[in-house]
Design a protein around this motif. Structure first.
Motif, PDB file in Angstrom:
ATOM      1  N   ASN A 113      37.584  -5.465  26.574  1.00  0.00           N
ATOM      2  CA  ASN A 113      36.769  -6.656  26.829  1.00  0.00           C
ATOM      3  C   ASN A 113      37.409  -7.777  26.023  1.00  0.00           C
ATOM      4  OD1 ASN A 113      34.719  -8.725  26.710  1.00  0.00           O
ATOM      5  ND2 ASN A 113      33.281  -7.169  27.446  1.00  0.00           N
ATOM      6  N   LEU A 117      35.202 -10.434  24.194  1.00  0.00           N
ATOM      7  CA  LEU A 117      34.593  -9.922  22.964  1.00  0.00           C
ATOM      8  C   LEU A 117      35.629  -9.415  21.974  1.00  0.00           C
ATOM      9  CD1 LEU A 117      31.580  -7.962  24.500  1.00  0.00           C
ATOM     10  CD2 LEU A 117      31.463 -10.073  23.167  1.00  0.00           C
ATOM     11  N   GLN A 177      28.199   0.227  26.601  1.00  0.00           N
ATOM     12  CA  GLN A 177      27.020   0.030  25.770  1.00  0.00           C
ATOM     13  C   GLN A 177      27.385  -0.697  24.482  1.00  0.00           C
ATOM     14  OE1 GLN A 177      23.717   0.713  26.487  1.00  0.00           O
ATOM     15  NE2 GLN A 177      23.463  -0.533  24.651  1.00  0.00           N
ATOM     16  N   CYS A 192      29.803  -2.851  24.164  1.00  0.00           N
ATOM     17  CA  CYS A 192      29.993  -4.256  24.546  1.00  0.00           C
ATOM     18  C   CYS A 192      28.647  -4.967  24.677  1.00  0.00           C
ATOM     19  CB  CYS A 192      30.774  -4.338  25.859  1.00  0.00           C
ATOM     20  SG  CYS A 192      32.528  -3.877  25.720  1.00  0.00           S
ATOM     21  N   ARG A 193      27.700  -4.299  25.297  1.00  0.00           N
ATOM     22  CA  ARG A 193      26.367  -4.920  25.445  1.00  0.00           C
ATOM     23  C   ARG A 193      25.727  -5.168  24.085  1.00  0.00           C
ATOM     24  NH1 ARG A 193      26.211  -1.430  30.023  1.00  0.00           N
ATOM     25  NH2 ARG A 193      25.229   0.241  28.813  1.00  0.00           N
ATOM     26  N   ASP A 194      25.916  -4.226  23.165  1.00  0.00           N
ATOM     27  CA  ASP A 194      25.346  -4.413  21.824  1.00  0.00           C
ATOM     28  C   ASP A 194      25.991  -5.603  21.124  1.00  0.00           C
ATOM     29  OD1 ASP A 194      23.790  -2.215  22.290  1.00  0.00           O
ATOM     30  OD2 ASP A 194      25.063  -0.825  21.160  1.00  0.00           O
ATOM     31  N   SER A 195      27.321  -5.769  21.256  1.00  0.00           N
ATOM     32  CA  SER A 195      28.011  -6.903  20.624  1.00  0.00           C
ATOM     33  C   SER A 195      27.578  -8.227  21.261  1.00  0.00           C
ATOM     34  CB  SER A 195      29.520  -6.712  20.770  1.00  0.00           C
ATOM     35  OG  SER A 195      30.214  -7.823  20.232  1.00  0.00           O
ATOM     36  N   ALA A 196      27.501  -8.229  22.603  1.00  0.00           N
ATOM     37  CA  ALA A 196      27.057  -9.441  23.292  1.00  0.00           C
ATOM     38  C   ALA A 196      25.633  -9.797  22.907  1.00  0.00           C
ATOM     39  CB  ALA A 196      27.170  -9.250  24.799  1.00  0.00           C
ATOM     40  N   SER A 197      24.789  -8.816  22.750  1.00  0.00           N
ATOM     41  CA  SER A 197      23.400  -9.070  22.357  1.00  0.00           C
ATOM     42  C   SER A 197      23.343  -9.707  20.969  1.00  0.00           C
ATOM     43  CB  SER A 197      22.615  -7.760  22.382  1.00  0.00           C
ATOM     44  OG  SER A 197      21.278  -7.969  21.985  1.00  0.00           O
ATOM     45  N   TRP A 221      25.980 -14.163  27.842  1.00  0.00           N
ATOM     46  CA  TRP A 221      26.524 -13.022  27.096  1.00  0.00           C
ATOM     47  C   TRP A 221      26.431 -11.729  27.894  1.00  0.00           C
ATOM     48  CZ3 TRP A 221      29.885 -13.568  23.560  1.00  0.00           C
ATOM     49  CH2 TRP A 221      29.884 -14.704  22.747  1.00  0.00           C
ATOM     50  N   ASN A 222      25.464 -11.610  28.793  1.00  0.00           N
ATOM     51  CA  ASN A 222      25.437 -10.451  29.696  1.00  0.00           C
ATOM     52  C   ASN A 222      26.689 -10.444  30.577  1.00  0.00           C
ATOM     53  OD1 ASN A 222      23.052  -9.431  28.751  1.00  0.00           O
ATOM     54  ND2 ASN A 222      21.780 -10.337  30.354  1.00  0.00           N
ATOM     55  N   ALA A 273      29.604  -9.360  28.439  1.00  0.00           N
ATOM     56  CA  ALA A 273      29.601  -7.918  28.171  1.00  0.00           C
ATOM     57  C   ALA A 273      30.119  -7.124  29.355  1.00  0.00           C
ATOM     58  CB  ALA A 273      28.189  -7.457  27.808  1.00  0.00           C
TER      59      ALA A 273
END
Length: 821
Positions: free
Chosen positions: A643, A646, A661, A663-668, A789-790, A793
């Motif tokens: 990614n 990110l 997951q 990546c989603r945590d970092s974007a969040s 950010w979604n 991610a």
């Protein structure tokens, strides 16, 4: 007297004077599918009743498998159609008159309506064989020599339950022979041996005892459960077990256990034309431990065969066991108990009936067999025996008067039995008919060899029986292993003993007893057949032929500075067979070996297969290294999930789902940070608006209070002034006019206060609208941040990282010898 339907066992008797009533008694063969029990003390006529029952079963073409621990049931073969004295002479007791015996037997048979032609038909139509395991006195039977996996009805492997039961029976029987008691669930001896057999059978391999011993010392598995074999069962202790079994195998008398007819249930019970046979398993010459092994192995084979058959509502075969003392006791659990109880629970569905005979009721586990459908009870020794028997019968007795039954049992005469069948007639006393077979008593081993007209089927004949098992056909003799340790080594308490091996065969043209020359500096290893991947090379534990292979271990480095990737990978491969001057890297076996898989010590008693490859040449191994590196350089890459927004790269071993997951945590976390900055930027404006709204609300409230007070004062003033002027005694218009003017002035003040309050409320509404608009703006900006950010991610791509030649390191190139047969 006409012959009754069913199995003609005798006549009813008067329980008072024990005289025959003339009513013939037949037992419906179908009743025996729910099994039977015969109980009677010595001299009660129990053996005669058993012989009669077997004669009747055979006469109705029902095959019989007869287990004979004491040697009485061989009398079934003492049938003399001519009833001549010379036929009886070899079998009558010393000093007895053969002519008188012949006359007695002739009259006895005639008295029960049995003609000599019935005897002739029994013997002519139904061959009888006495099997003597461990001896050649009768027909020897191979119980040990070939440990073949059980098969199902179509020749496919038997189901898991049948295979498990047969393995348990085999292992328990062998351990009992050497005095080792090991629980099937937790005993390490049983667990190890059962796993060895199970692994071999799962691969379709037929074991022999010598191979089993080899694998006890060097098991073909590394773990048992989750524990290393050497921890669960240390090598020193495994060697002790192997030595015990080797002592058994090395005994000359034990050789007979692996010779003779195969243990083939179908061949033992049916002729090729489908007619019934009688198979008597004579065990009087054996020790208690040996009898346990024979019964356990035999009945386990029967259970496996039975489960491969279709269901049947009629009696397909009858299993009769004489003198069951010690085989199905009420408290202990000898190896024989499980297959016996399995038959009592399951055999009915397959049309297999089991009849057990015993002198003493305490010999039987009545809790397990209390539902037997047929009971034949003779004279008992004690009231305790009688009560024990009645307790066992009670659950199967139904509405039977047990008190009356007890009284009847107490008054039974010799050769008189109480017959009770569940769901049938009430209990009856029955006098047993005269047996067609001469009852000579227990037979010695020598007498078994002289039994007249015994059928001695050839070993090869078993293979002609339809549906016969995998053991059908000739069985090679058991190989005798070499000594497992020298006397000196044993006396010194040596902890390492070389594995049992069969004598080394002659060297073939492609073999050499000494290892061929290997290029200097090349490591030489010997594959442990217990390695998890050994089977893929065809490795066999104890295999006497060693085939050459090449083991290669390589470390690969994948690096990409732009992505921040630096990962290593270690791969192992095996090249086999070695048939060329170079190896083909595309034909390697990809394995995961470690140092435990490749031993440094050569096994004993082996032969080396001379490879076609030039293993004595250093260039051969240098070429292997170069070819492997070139192949990996051209064909090996690694792919990683990236990614870039990110600046994230998937970690080694991380699944796509796990990376997504992460990546989603970092974007969040980034979204939370952006949202926090927006909140901080708007917080001051929101605070000011909230304060303004509060101030205007307070002003409006204050004005609302003043307006209410002013209005009340106005009303009071109007009322007081006008009314006071009008009714206060002042009558002048001036005074009244003055009061009215004052009241009007009060109304004006009240009106002005109301106007200011409405203006304040309008300002509250304006400020509140501004505050709501600012909140809506904040919510929208946060929603936009989360959406952004979604998207970030989800922006995952796959990056391919190639190898450079300097990234490839060959750590090991070793010659490995693989044991094969």
């Amino acid at each position: 007297m006409s012959r009754p339907e069913g199995l003609y066992v005798g006549e009813t008797t008067d329980p008072t004077d024990h005289t025959r009533t003339g009513e013939a008694v037949g037992i419906d063969p179908a009743d025996l599918t729910t099994h039977g029990v015969i109980v009677g003390m010595t001299g009660s006529g129990k053996t005669g009743l058993g012989i009669v029952l077997l004669e009747e079963a055979l006469s109705q073409d029902i095959p019989t498998l007869i287990i004979d621990p004491k040697g009485d049931m061989g009398n079934l073969l003492l049938t003399f159609p001519r009833l001549l004295p010379e036929d009886f002479a070899p079998w009558v007791p010393a000093g007895a008159d053969a002519a008188e015996t012949a006359t007695t037997w002739t009259r006895g048979l005639a008295d029960w309506g049995i003609d000599p032609t019935d005897i002739g038909a029994l013997r002519a139509e139904h061959p009888m064989t006495v099997y003597t395991p461990g001896s050649t006195a009768g027909v020897p039977v191979d119980l040990i020599g070939s440990l073949a996996p059980p098969v199902g009805a179509t020749g496919a492997p038997a189901d898991a339950e049948a295979t498990h039961d047969e393995i348990e029976a085999l292992v328990q029987g062998l351990l009992a022979l050497v005095g080792v008691s090991s629980d099937p669930m937790s005993g390490r001896e049983h667990v190890l041996m059962a796993n060895i057999v199970a692994q071999a059978w799962a691969a379709g391999e037929t074991l022999d005892l010598a191979t089993l011993l080899v694998r006890i010392q060097d098991p073909p598995m590394r773990k048992l459960g989750v524990i290393e074999v050497d921890t669960f069962f240390p090598r020193k202790d495994r060697t002790e077990l192997m030595l015990k079994l080797n002592g058994l195998l090395a005994s000359p008398s034990f050789a007979a256990w692996g010779q003779g007819a195969p243990l083939d249930i179908e061949a033992m019970l049916w002729n090729p034309d489908g007619s019934a046979r009688a198979a008597v398993i004579y065990m009087a010459h054996l020790s208690d431990e040996e009898r346990q092994m024979v019964v356990t192995r035999l009945l386990s084979k029967l259970v496996a065969w039975m489960r491969a058959q279709s269901g049947s509502t009629t009696l397909r075969a009858l299993v009769y066991m004489d003198e069951v003392y010690g085989f199905v006791p009420p408290t202990a659990a000898p190896p024989s108990k499980k297959p016996l109880l399995t038959l009592f629970k399951q055999a009915r569905a397959f049309g297999i009936g089991v009849v057990l005979a015993t002198q003493n009721p305490v010999d039987l586990d009545y809790k397990a067999i209390s539902n037997a459908g047929t009971w034949l009870i003779g004279r008992l020794q004690t009231d305790r025996d009688k009560q024990r028997l009645l307790d066992g019968m009670s659950s199967a007795a139904g509405t039977v008067d047990m008190a009356a039954t007890a009284a009847t049992i107490s008054g039974l005469a010799k050769r008189e039995f109480l017959l009770h069948t569940t769901g049938g007639k009430p209990p009856r006393t029955v006098g047993v008919r005269w047996a067609m077979s001469y009852l000579a008593g227990p037979l010695s081993k020598d007498q078994v060899g002289r039994l007249p007209d015994m059928d001695r089927p050839s070993i090869a004949a078993a293979s002609d029986v339809p549906g016969s098992g995998p053991t059908a056909g000739a069985t090679p003799p058991v190989s005798t292993p070499t000594a497992v340790a020298s006397a000196t080594g044993a006396a010194a308490g040596a902890t390492h003993v070389e594995a049992v091996t069969a004598p080394v065969a002659a060297t073939a043209e492609d073999e050499t007893p000494a290892m061929p020359t290997v290029a200097e500096g090349t490591p030489v290893r010997y594959l442990d057949p217990a390695a998890p991947w050994a089977a893929s090379l065809g490795a066999q534990a104890g295999g006497p032929r060693l085939q050459a292979a090449i083991a290669v271990r390589v470390t690969l480095l994948y690096d990409d500075d732009s992505l921040g990737v630096r990962e290593t990978e270690q791969i192992e491969a095996i090249f086999a067979p070695l048939v060329d001057s170079r190896v083909d890297p595309t034909k390697a076996y990809s394995v995961d070996y470690d140092d435990r898989d490749l031993r440094t010590t050569a096994p004993t008693g082996v032969r080396y297969v001379i490879p076609a490859a030039p293993i004595a040449n250093k260039t051969y191994f240098r070429n292997i290294e170069a070819d492997v590196k070139d192949h990996l350089f051209r064909n090996r890459t690694t792919s990683v999930s990236v990614n870039r927004a990110l600046k994230m790269v998937a970690r080694p071993g991380e699944t796509p789902e796990e990376f997504a997951q992460r990546c989603r945590d970092s974007a969040s976390a980034n979204a939370d940070a952006d949202a926090n900055r927006i909140r901080q930027k708007l917080q001051a404006r929101i605070g000011k608006l909230q304060q303004a709204v509060t101030a205007e609300q307070q002003k409006a409230a204050q004005l609302q209070s003043q307006a209410a007070t002013s209005r009340n004062s106005e009303l009071l003033s109007i009322g007081g002034s006008v009314l006071g002027a009008l009714f206060g005694g002042r009558r002048s218009a001036r005074s009244i006019s003055s009061a009215v003017n004052r009241a009007a002035s009060g109304r004006a003040r009240t009106q002005r206060t109301g106007d200011r309050m409405e203006q304040a409320m309008a300002r509250v509404e304006d400020k509140t609208a501004d505050l709501n608009a600012l909140n809506d703006q904040l919510a929208q900006e946060i929603t936009d941040i989360v959406a952004h950010w979604n998207d970030v991610a989800a922006t995952i791509e796959t990056a391919t990282i190639p190898l450079e030649k300097t990234d490839i390191t060959v750590d090991q190139v070793a010659l490995v010898w693989v044991p094969t047969t």
